[in-house]
Design a protein around this motif. Structure first.
Motif, PDB file in Angstrom:
ATOM      1  N   PHE A 122      55.379 -13.673 -69.184  1.00 41.70           N
ATOM      2  CA  PHE A 122      55.971 -12.596 -68.386  1.00 41.70           C
ATOM      3  C   PHE A 122      56.539 -11.476 -69.251  1.00 41.70           C
ATOM      4  O   PHE A 122      56.623 -10.334 -68.830  1.00 41.70           O
ATOM      5  N   VAL A 189      51.124  -8.756 -59.540  1.00 41.95           N
ATOM      6  CA  VAL A 189      51.440 -10.103 -59.990  1.00 41.95           C
ATOM      7  C   VAL A 189      51.138 -11.133 -58.901  1.00 41.95           C
ATOM      8  O   VAL A 189      51.438 -10.913 -57.736  1.00 41.95           O
ATOM      9  N   GLY A 190      50.563 -12.261 -59.293  1.00 46.02           N
ATOM     10  CA  GLY A 190      50.056 -13.271 -58.355  1.00 46.02           C
ATOM     11  C   GLY A 190      48.623 -13.554 -58.767  1.00 46.02           C
ATOM     12  O   GLY A 190      47.677 -12.947 -58.259  1.00 46.02           O
ATOM     13  N   ILE A 452      55.043  -5.248 -64.365  1.00 46.58           N
ATOM     14  CA  ILE A 452      56.374  -5.699 -64.766  1.00 46.58           C
ATOM     15  C   ILE A 452      56.674  -5.115 -66.151  1.00 46.58           C
ATOM     16  O   ILE A 452      55.854  -5.211 -67.063  1.00 46.58           O
ATOM     17  N   ILE A 495      63.285  -8.698 -61.080  1.00 43.39           N
ATOM     18  CA  ILE A 495      62.652 -10.001 -60.863  1.00 43.39           C
ATOM     19  C   ILE A 495      63.673 -11.120 -61.086  1.00 43.39           C
ATOM     20  O   ILE A 495      64.291 -11.182 -62.141  1.00 43.39           O
ATOM     21  N   ALA A 496      63.815 -11.989 -60.091  1.00 43.31           N
ATOM     22  CA  ALA A 496      64.809 -13.061 -60.156  1.00 43.31           C
ATOM     23  C   ALA A 496      64.489 -14.087 -61.242  1.00 43.31           C
ATOM     24  O   ALA A 496      63.330 -14.320 -61.553  1.00 43.31           O
ATOM     25  N   TYR A 497      65.500 -14.699 -61.812  1.00 43.65           N
ATOM     26  CA  TYR A 497      65.420 -15.821 -62.763  1.00 43.65           C
ATOM     27  C   TYR A 497      64.857 -15.459 -64.135  1.00 43.65           C
ATOM     28  O   TYR A 497      64.553 -16.327 -64.924  1.00 43.65           O
ATOM     29  N   LEU A 498      64.626 -14.165 -64.423  1.00 43.85           N
ATOM     30  CA  LEU A 498      64.045 -13.803 -65.711  1.00 43.85           C
ATOM     31  C   LEU A 498      65.048 -13.032 -66.568  1.00 43.85           C
ATOM     32  O   LEU A 498      65.812 -12.235 -66.063  1.00 43.85           O
ATOM     33  N   PRO A 499      65.011 -13.271 -67.896  1.00 48.21           N
ATOM     34  CA  PRO A 499      65.873 -12.499 -68.792  1.00 48.21           C
ATOM     35  C   PRO A 499      65.189 -11.180 -69.159  1.00 48.21           C
ATOM     36  O   PRO A 499      64.106 -10.895 -68.678  1.00 48.21           O
TER      37      PRO A 499
END
Lengths: 535, 386
Positions: A122, A189-190, A452, A495-499
């Motif tokens: 990512f 994305v997907g 992204i 984007i959730a949960y990403l640094p």
């Protein structure tokens, strides 16, 4: 004075309009779609040339919206074999390409499918180095056996390098003639949905080529030597060269052309558009003059995809919808007599009760040639039910409770009332019946990016600038005049949960066709060089 | 019960409903499990009662960012690698696998590993729904240590954790997961058969399948799918689900806070709910449903938004203005409602200043009428007494 042809080939009719350089309708016509598509186009174009008296030499541009690609996928006809390459090993092997595809397509396409070392994380790191050796050997293996190549790399919307390198390897082995579809050009994305879209795109490359050639021929037969453009899903145009690379982007151009036409005819940039045909009604939303994009996966011929599609709500309700009384129950649609309404509908002397007949019987519109006798109570119930359905569809498409303006287009829109709940005003523009062909003819060209970006090493402004310049380059590639380009939409989604402050950024720009706006400049070498530099 | 590819199809629908608005889209997990079963054969689903005292049971799951595993699809052997490492560490062979949560994506992951290893999956989990964090498992609350735990990536890299508590496991595992590319496969809370019997929420996977089956049957026979879902819950340890609202979405707000998707949806009532407004607060999963200021359902009871025409659950990221929705509540199994459990996932743990109100107490008349599972009888008498 130069003129343009706008052509929209729908399910029932081929609509053609001829516009002058002030965007005024000089002539329009509707003819029935023919099995070979091209004959209908030739007939319709001949009619507008005839009725307008315009010399074909004055037509500089022809814009086509076509359902050919959609039909090929649904009917599984003329699809070519595809080498399916996924760059992602050792990851991604838990779900092989073509998972969830309809059995018939899966069997056909499974033969040439590989998962090769490569792809990105990512944040742009490599999952693995690109396995160039394997790509070489695959290229030699498929040479002469496939008509197109589809390449999908993990997180290619973040880092395009592996997909591009893979394309060069295939190009070297397979030569210039084989179309190579790269996923980052098509979807967001997907992985699986983007890969599906890429494979479908590659599978219709022959259809697109033949369709484009025969369109060109139909026009040449009538001495029309115009620049040819194809309408795409987002309501903009693409040059023929671009359309041959990404033909699947034409798949939902019908409704989007209507919406762009509605915007042009009313001058409204933000509105709900209701397009009523013979069998169905499409409800869409104009945002800054362009159709709002769908953000959920869309099924195409049974295959789940995520490329850009308009956000539409479709109802099985149109002028030809059957009105059926069963005991106390009354239904309107989804069954329809379609184009046979002119023989079967009561308002035309037939014996079938359609939605049109109900409206005529209630004296709410004048359509057809005959008096219509439908029991008042039945007509009233059926009418209310149908209008309620449309009102609900409009309400679903709104983004807030605030009343919005509504534009009615399409041949069947005369059947709808002037007031809807939650609607501030109803517009019925002139030439509403050929709004789709007008939408094609006035269309602009666009460029976009949907990727992204990591924001930890760059400032927000730098990242936005980078995104915009990619979108501008895309628009130029699609044929836009750089001096007319404007940013139509910018969207940032964290984007959730990403640094690393990962943000998905979407930028759309649109501009006038370079060749139309400044004909003298098109052939000047510096503009050409500019456009090419961005490949 | 032998789990086939078709059962997984049904489970994906039911698991989305048990995901209560979050839990991750089961799609990728379903496709992974279907490919594994096509390759290695069907998997046996066994009941908790089939477990022997000294059975070795490992919960397996994925953890990380859904956006990432929708793009970097797993390799397929990550969970296997984690299980093998855990076996080596403990010096014991695994005899069964189980899910950590039955809602969403993670209902599927044990089947991917079980097909390959030829071991059964236990019909039980540690949440009875979906929750956002690893320490939110009945196993942990009832005293099973979360570690040793292993996480693995697609290369076969495995990291083994021994932590002094489960909160630390959550934070260290998340840090390594980011380095592994945004998600990892995880084995934690290794248990023997007795521990699973004592600490798990039972029958949750078969209930997911049953719910999915009910939805598909209702779609096929043109019956009301929402009613079918509610009826499918009746004979489980959850008890009868109840429709708590039907209306139109009139507002949705969302933001990302500390990696969580936090927000609120507002619905305007239609038909029998006309004139009423429902507000639903969520943090990944739905937390509370409030009608005109009165709490009608609250975490850990299940709150799910469904499309009334298809019976398919609508996740919070997909909810938008104008959609017609039916909101259902499903009472959580009694094991999830003890004081110790509510201290981990009651409304206050999600910064909501309300007490937990069980559905049976919010809707006493309905539950008097349809009845409740035996272990919930006292809820009715409590309601009666008031």
């Amino acid at each position: 004075m130069s003129h343009r042809l706008g052509i929209d080939v729908g399910g029932t009719n081929t609509d053609v309009v001829l516009l002058n350089s002030d965007n005024e309708v000089v002539a329009k016509t509707k003819v029935a779609v023919t099995t070979d598509i091209v004959t209908g186009i030739r007939t319709a174009v001949a009619q507008v040339l005839d009725s307008s008296g315009i010399n074909p030499a004055q037509i500089t541009h022809a814009m086509l919206g076509t359902t050919q690609v959609t039909n090929a996928i649904i009917e599984r006809s003329e699809l070519n074999d595809v080498a399916i390459i996924r760059l992602g090993a050792p990851a991604t092997r838990a779900v092989k390409p073509l998972a969830g595809w309809p059995e018939d397509l899966r069997e056909r396409y499974a033969k040439y499918s590989w998962i090769v070392g490569g792809g990105h994380e990512f944040d742009g790191r490599e999952i693995a180095p690109l396995d160039e050796e394997e790509l070489q050997s695959i290229a030699h293996c498929v040479k002469g056996n496939v008509g197109a190549v589809a390449v999908t790399g993990v997180f290619s919307p973040v880092n395009t390098s592996h997909e591009e390198r893979a394309a060069r390897i295939f190009r070297e082995v397979l030569g210039e003639d084989i179309p190579i579809s790269l996923s980052y050009q098509l979807g967001s994305v997907g992985l699986l949905e983007r890969e599906n879209a890429t494979v479908l795109n590659a599978a219709v490359s022959n259809v697109a080529k033949r369709a484009t050639l025969s369109f060109q021929q139909a026009l040449v037969d009538l001495d029309v030597y115009a620049d040819l453009y194809l309408a795409q899903n987002d309501g903009t145009l693409m040059s023929v060269d671009y359309a041959l690379l990404y033909p699947i982007l034409t798949i939902a151009c019908g409704p989007t052309n209507s919406m762009r036409g509605a915007a042009h005819l009313t001058g409204m940039a933000n509105a709900v558009v209701v397009d009523v045909g013979g069998t169905s009604t499409d409800v869409g939303v104009l945002v800054n003059g362009f159709p709002r994009e769908s953000f959920v996966a869309v099924d195409v011929g049974g295959v789940r995809t995520n490329f850009r599609m308009p956000d539409l709500y479709s109802l099985g309700l149109g002028g030809g919808s059957l009105v059926i009384e069963k005991g106390d129950d009354v239904t309107v649609g989804p069954k329809s007599v379609g184009y046979r309404i002119v023989q079967e509908g009561r308002a035309f002397g037939g014996s079938t009760t359609t939605f049109t007949d109900v409206v005529v019987a209630l004296n709410k519109a004048k359509v057809g040639t005959h008096e219509v006798d439908v029991p008042h109570e039945l007509a009233d119930t059926a009418y209310k039910m149908a209008i309620q359905k449309v009102a609900e569809a409009v309400d679903r498409m709104k983004t807030s409770a605030k009343p919005v303006p509504l534009v009615l287009v399409g041949g069947g829109s005369v059947l709808l009332p002037n007031e809807f709940e939650g609607v501030s005003e109803v517009h019925r523009p002139e030439n509403f019946d050929v709004a789709n062909a007008i939408g094609a003819a006035i269309a602009q060209v666009s460029g976009r990016v949907d990727r992204i970006f990591a924001m930890d090493k760059k400032s927000r402004d730098e990242v936005l600038e980078e995104a915009k310049s990619i979108a501008f380059a895309e628009a130029i590639r699609a044929g836009a005049d750089a001096s007319t380009m404007e940013v139509v939409e910018v969207e940032e989604v964290p984007i959730a949960y990403l640094p690393g402050n990962a943000v998905r950024i979407k930028v759309t720009v649109a501009g006038t066709l370079a060749s139309y706006h400044a004909e003298s400049r098109v052939n000047s070498p510096d503009v050409r060089a500019d456009a090419n530099a961005d490949y | 019960m032998r789990i086939t590819e078709q059962d997984l199809e049904e489970l994906s629908i039911g698991a989305a409903i048990l995901g209560t608005g979050g839990g991750g889209d089961p799609l990728i997990g379903k496709l992974m499990a279907q490919q594994a079963i096509a390759e290695y054969g069907p998997v046996e689903l066994i009941s908790v009662d089939d477990l022997k005292e000294d059975d070795v049971v490992f919960p397996v799951a994925m953890m990380g960012a859904p956006t990432v595993f929708l793009e970097k699809v797993p390799a397929g052997q990550e969970g296997y690698a984690a299980v093998k490492r855990m076996e080596r560490h403990l010096g014991k062979k695994v005899t069964a696998l189980c899910p950590i949560e039955c809602g969403g994506m993670n209902s599927m992951i044990p089947f991917v590993v079980a097909a390959r290893m030829g071991v059964p999956v236990v019909d039980a989990d540690g949440m009875g729904r979906a929750f956002p964090e690893l320490q939110m498992e009945t196993f942990g609350v009832l005293g099973v240590p979360g570690t040793p735990a292993c996480i693995a990536d697609e290369w076969g890299d495995v990291v083994l954790f021994e932590t002094i508590d489960n909160m630390r496991l959550e934070s260290y595992a998340r840090a390594v997961t980011i380095q592994m590319g945004g998600y990892s496969h995880l084995v934690d809370y290794p248990m023997n058969g007795k521990q699973v019997r004592d600490t798990s929420v039972r029958g949750t996977i078969s209930m997911g399948i049953e719910i999915g089956r009910a939805v598909l049957a209702a779609q096929r026979d043109l019956r009301d799918p929402v009613q079918a879902v509610l009826e499918a819950t009746r004979h489980s340890i959850y008890g009868h689900g109840i429709q708590v609202f039907a209306g139109k979405v009139i507002d949705v707000s969302r933001r990302t806070t500390d990696g969580f998707a936090v927000g609120r949806a507002q619905l305007q009532g239609l038909d029998e709910y006309s004139g009423q407004t429902m507000v639903i607060d969520f943090q990944n999963e739905n937390l509370i449903a409030v009608v005109d200021g009165h709490v009608v359902a609250s975490v850990p009871d299940l709150i799910t938004l469904m499309d009334p025409e298809t019976g398919i659950a609508v996740t919070n990221e997909r909810v938008r203005y104008g959609q017609r929705m039916v909101v259902i509540g499903i009472p959580t199994p009694e094991i999830m409602r003890s004081k110790a459990m509510l201290n981990v996932w009651g409304p206050q743990q999600f910064n909501l200043d309300i007490p937990f109100i069980p559905l049976e107490e919010a809707y006493p008349a309905f539950y008097q009428h349809v009845g409740v599972p035996p272990e919930k009888e006292f809820r009715l008498s409590a309601a009666r007494a008031r």
